[in-house]
Design an enzyme around this catalytic site. Structure first.
Site: not given
Ligand SMILES: *[C@@H]1O[C@H](CO)[C@@H](O)[C@H](O)[C@H]1NC(C)=O
Ligand SMILES: *[C@@H]1O[C@H](CO)[C@@H](O)[C@H](O)[C@H]1NC(C)=O
Ligand SMILES: *[C@@H]1O[C@H](CO)[C@@H](O)[C@H](O)[C@H]1NC(C)=O
Ligand SMILES: *[C@@H]1O[C@H](CO)[C@@H](O)[C@H](O)[C@H]1NC(C)=O
Ligand SMILES: *[C@@H]1O[C@H](CO)[C@@H](O)[C@H](O)[C@H]1NC(C)=O
Ligand SMILES: *[C@@H]1O[C@H](CO)[C@@H](O)[C@H](O)[C@H]1NC(C)=O
Ligand SMILES: *[C@@H]1O[C@H](CO)[C@@H](O)[C@H](O)[C@H]1NC(C)=O
Length: 784
Positions: A505, A507, A509-510, A512, A528, A623
């Site tokens: 994944g 996202g 912020s980073g 995964v 993550k 979020d």
């Protein structure tokens, strides 16, 4: 008339009997017509007997003194059938009872000079009589009855005595103590015609444990007992509307009385004059635990070998040892539940029934959900679980009892976790606790292992310079108890994720990656790797991690660990096999039904509520969106990525908002540079809730113009009363749909202060509070 004739026949038999024993009865006056000026003393002439000698009115011994009442003088055990002022304390041997010559009153005089009226009459009595029926009567000068003991019964009904509407029998404290208490039982002839039994302090429908079912038969109905032991109800025209006893009993040399006993059971007693023994031909129930309130609060009744017994709920102790009626208590309160240092667990009581007074009823729940729901709610002290329904209750629990049926509630009782509880778990609680214990033991062992590795590591380090640095194992040792996140070295994480190979994944912020635990290759984790936007100091970062790491909740993704020593900071989470809510919601093939979707909505709400209200430090998620709601293998939704906003520095807020780009979930105050509160999460939740309801994204360009923006479309349908257009062909009850839509519309209001708190949202979703009609949110639509 016929009945009277029968009675005289009966008493003829008794007279015959009494003559034979009358010589045994001393210091009693055979006097059916008692005149004014007569008196009784406990030690002298102590009673006035009825003409047959069967009944007597006067002093009888009670505790260390005397009471005034009516008793069966003609039988050896002198059974008391009535007591004057039954709740007064006994009097001493030098008291006397006067039928006053001057005023014609029946007065009990104590040595201290206190006068107590025995019969409450306004008229002057000119004579009195102890009748052979067991009725003590006062007459006026015209020979008319102005008072009778039959009209103010205590716990006993005698043959020919009537219990009319408004009258009641109240049980005595015990066989020997005729007083009543808060915990007495009552048999009440109700104005609606029903004869009911109930705990005397609580005369309401839910507490009743016996009813004759004769309501509607008029308010002139009465309970009667015949000399043959037949108990029945008569209506105003003396028509027998119901037999209480069904059989016909012997009348020969047998006397009957009916009494509500200390244990709440109404019994018909018969006394055989040939063999001088009592028997019970009939009782109101054979269930000794039937009477409500036999066991005090927070107890449950169990009958062993036909004798009832009371036990405390797990975690509770009797208020007074050996006593049932005061009930049980525990040594913590709902308030102390808010103290996070305390740990609670749930113990089970199976097959028990309680008074059903939940403050909240959750449906479609598993027992595990119910257990969790109660643990998370400080108001919940016991949850009754049955058939997917979870009823949360506050204390006290009343009328508890073990049931012989097995399909009744399971009581989930919140108890404080103590070493004591661990050693002595009850029944099914055992499994749970030992599982907990195992987890703790394993994590302790694991930490020990980690320490060992650390020591080895240090030794190793001394021999050759290593790239392993700053492995803060020390922090883990005291986390043993609460399984806080541990720190990993970056190298460890590289090995766990096979060099950050499998991306699962990406996202805001980073990114995964999937990995496995080093000590347990079957346990998957999600690591993550944060983008280097975090410029917080390491110390701050660690503090934040700890705060979030302690946020344990079944609807939050667990943070297992973190790494701070590599090029990137890494957060390690439990791995969720079922993907995100976005995958489920927006993939038509994976479509869930309404009930499942509402379960998810509640899960999310619970997770957010925990972050807002139940953590040491309030955490704003910032979020909330379907991509951040992950589903475990049981379909339980977990909020993930929580608290990342708190890891950002205040000046980065703007950047952060920009990065997210998840327009549509963002509360309007973000755009207006207003202070951000927990209500931003409520807003985002509202949008997600609309998506859950409608199974579509909040922005969908492929739809018709007026449907593109979900919020607008929903409000349009809500106003126009055409909500059915929103959910397609599903079988959702219109009222329920409207309720949930209203919840969502409240959440997405423009003005943060108008949005409900997450707690309120959850209550609304659970259906425990009313939902007012939300105001028009168009203002917010225009500002976006
Ligand atoms: C009781 O006796 C008194 C006189 O001794 C008499 O006046 C009264 O009528 C009698 N009462 C009854 C009910 O027999
Ligand atoms: C009888 O019961 C009453 C009410 O519970 C109580 O106050 C009293 O002490 C009892 N008497 C004895 C001798 O136990
Ligand atoms: C008593 O019950 C009988 C039989 O049902 C009925 O005929 C009679 O009217 C009732 N009396 C009253 C006062 O309701
Ligand atoms: C009550 O019982 C008596 C005798 O057992 C019977 O004759 C009568 O019909 C019964 N009455 C009712 C209302 O069941
Ligand atoms: C006493 O006599 C009655 C009637 O004959 C009988 O039913 C009962 O069982 C007897 N009780 C005892 C204890 O013998
Ligand atoms: C009550 O009566 C039933 C029969 O009607 C009998 O089986 C039971 O043992 C009795 N129970 C008590 C407590 O007297
Ligand atoms: C409550 O009782 C348990 C066991 O009796 C004890 O371990 C615990 O500390 C007590 N809690 C309080 C608040 O007194």
């Amino acid at each position: 008339m016929k009945r009277d004739h029968f009675i005289s026949m009966h008493y003829f038999i008794i007279i015959f009997f009494v003559l034979s024993i009358s010589s045994l009865v001393t210091a009693q006056q055979r006097q059916s017509n008692i005149s004014r000026g007569s008196s009784l003393t406990p030690t002298g002439t102590s009673s006035w007997m009825s003409s047959s000698g069967l009944y007597a009115f006067g002093f009888y011994q009670r505790d260390n003194g005397y009471a005034v009442g009516i008793f069966l003088a003609g039988i050896p055990d002198k059974t008391v059938v009535w007591t004057a002022n039954r709740d007064d304390s006994p009097v001493s041997g030098n008291a006397n009872l006067l039928f006053t010559a001057a005023t014609g009153k029946l007065v009990l005089k104590t040595a201290q000079g206190e006068d107590t009226n025995i019969a409450d009459v306004s008229q002057t009595a000119s004579s009195a009589s102890m009748l052979d029926t067991g009725n003590f009567v006062l007459y006026n000068s015209g020979g008319k009855v102005i008072w009778e003991s039959f009209s103010s019964p205590t716990d006993t009904l005698l043959p020919t005595q009537r219990l009319s509407v408004g009258m009641q029998l109240i049980s005595s404290v015990s066989e020997t103590n005729q007083s009543t208490s808060l915990y007495s039982f009552g048999l009440y002839m109700q104005p609606d015609g029903n004869l009911v039994q109930y705990p005397s302090d609580y005369r309401t429908v839910p507490a009743a444990y016996y009813a004759s079912g004769t309501d509607g038969m008029g308010d002139k109905i009465s309970l009667n007992l015949d000399i043959d032991g037949n108990l029945y109800l008569l209506n105003a025209t003396d028509y027998k509307v119901k037999n209480i006893t069904e059989e016909v009993y012997a009348t020969r040399r047998t006397i009957y009385l009916a009494r509500i006993d200390w244990d709440g059971i109404f019994r018909l007693y018969s006394y055989n004059l040939d063999n001088n023994s009592w028997s019970v031909p009939w009782n109101s129930t054979s269930d000794r635990c039937g009477p409500r309130g036999l066991c005090g609060i927070n107890m449950f009744c169990i009958s062993h070998d036909l004798e009832p017994g009371c036990s405390c709920l797990p975690g509770f102790a009797p208020v007074i040892q050996e006593k049932w009626t005061p009930g049980c208590e525990r040594n913590f309160t709902a308030e102390s539940c808010k103290n996070k240092d305390r740990k609670y667990t749930i113990q089970e009581e199976v097959n028990t029934i309680w008074e059903d007074l939940p403050y909240s009823v959750l449906s479609q729940m598993s027992k595990e959900d119910c257990r969790q729901a109660c643990l998370e709610d400080c108001n919940c002290e016991v949850a009754l679980y049955k058939d997917g329904k979870c009823k949360k209750q506050r204390l006290p629990l009343k009328y508890g009892r073990r049931s012989s049926q097995s399909d009744v509630n399971i009581a989930l009782v919140k108890v404080e976790e103590t070493s004591h509880d661990r050693i002595l778990p009850t029944r099914e609680g055992k499994k749970e606790i030992s599982k907990d214990t195992i987890i703790i033991i394993i994590s302790c062992l694991f930490s020990l292992l980690v320490v060992n590795v650390a020591i080895l590591g240090i030794i190793h380090h001394r021999y050759r310079a290593s790239s392993y640095r700053r492995i803060s194992y020390n922090g883990n040792i005291n986390f043993c108890g609460d399984i806080a996140p541990r720190s990993f070295s970056y190298a460890e994480l590289e090995r766990m994720t096979d060099g950050f190979k499998e991306e699962i994944g990406r996202g805001s912020s980073g990114t995964v990656y999937k990995g496995t635990m080093m000590n347990d290759v079957d346990k998957f984790v999600a690591a993550k790797r944060l983008q280097k936007v975090l410029s917080t100091s390491e110390k701050e970062f660690q503090t934040e991690i700890k705060v979030i790491g302690r946020a344990h909740h079944r609807n939050l993704l667990r943070l297992l660990g973190y790494s701070i020593d590599g090029p990137n900071k890494v957060l390690v989470y439990e791995y969720m096999s079922n993907g995100s809510l976005a995958d489920i919601l927006f993939t038509p093939e994976r479509q869930l039904n309404w009930v499942e979707r509402m379960g998810i909505a509640r899960d999310i709400a619970r997770g957010i509520l925990y972050l807002h209200d139940e953590c040491e430090t309030q955490i704003i998620h910032c979020d909330i969106k379907p991509q951040n709601i992950l589903m475990d293998q049981n379909g339980c939704a977990k909020v993930s990525d929580f608290g990342l906003a708190k890891l950002m520095k205040p000046d980065e807020t703007k950047t952060f908002t920009g990065i997210r780009g998840t327009r549509g979930y963002v509360a309007p105050e973000w755009h207006r540079k207003l202070p951000v509160t927990v209500k931003v999460d409520v807003y985002s939740f509202g949008v997600v809730l609309l998506e859950i309801i409608c199974c579509r994204k909040n922005l969908d360009q492929s739809l018709l113009d007026d449907q593109i923006i979900l919020e607008e479309w929903v409000y349009q349908c809500f106003e126009g009363g055409k909500l059915d257009q929103l959910v397609g062909v599903e079988e959702v009850e219109a009222r329920q749909l409207e309720r949930i839509i209203k919840v969502a519309l409240w959440c997405i209001l423009d003005e943060p202060s108008l949005r409900p708190s997450m707690k309120k949202v959850l209550l609304m979703l659970e259906g425990t509070v009313d939902i007012p009609t939300p105001p028009n949110p168009t203002s917010f639509i225009s500002t976006i």
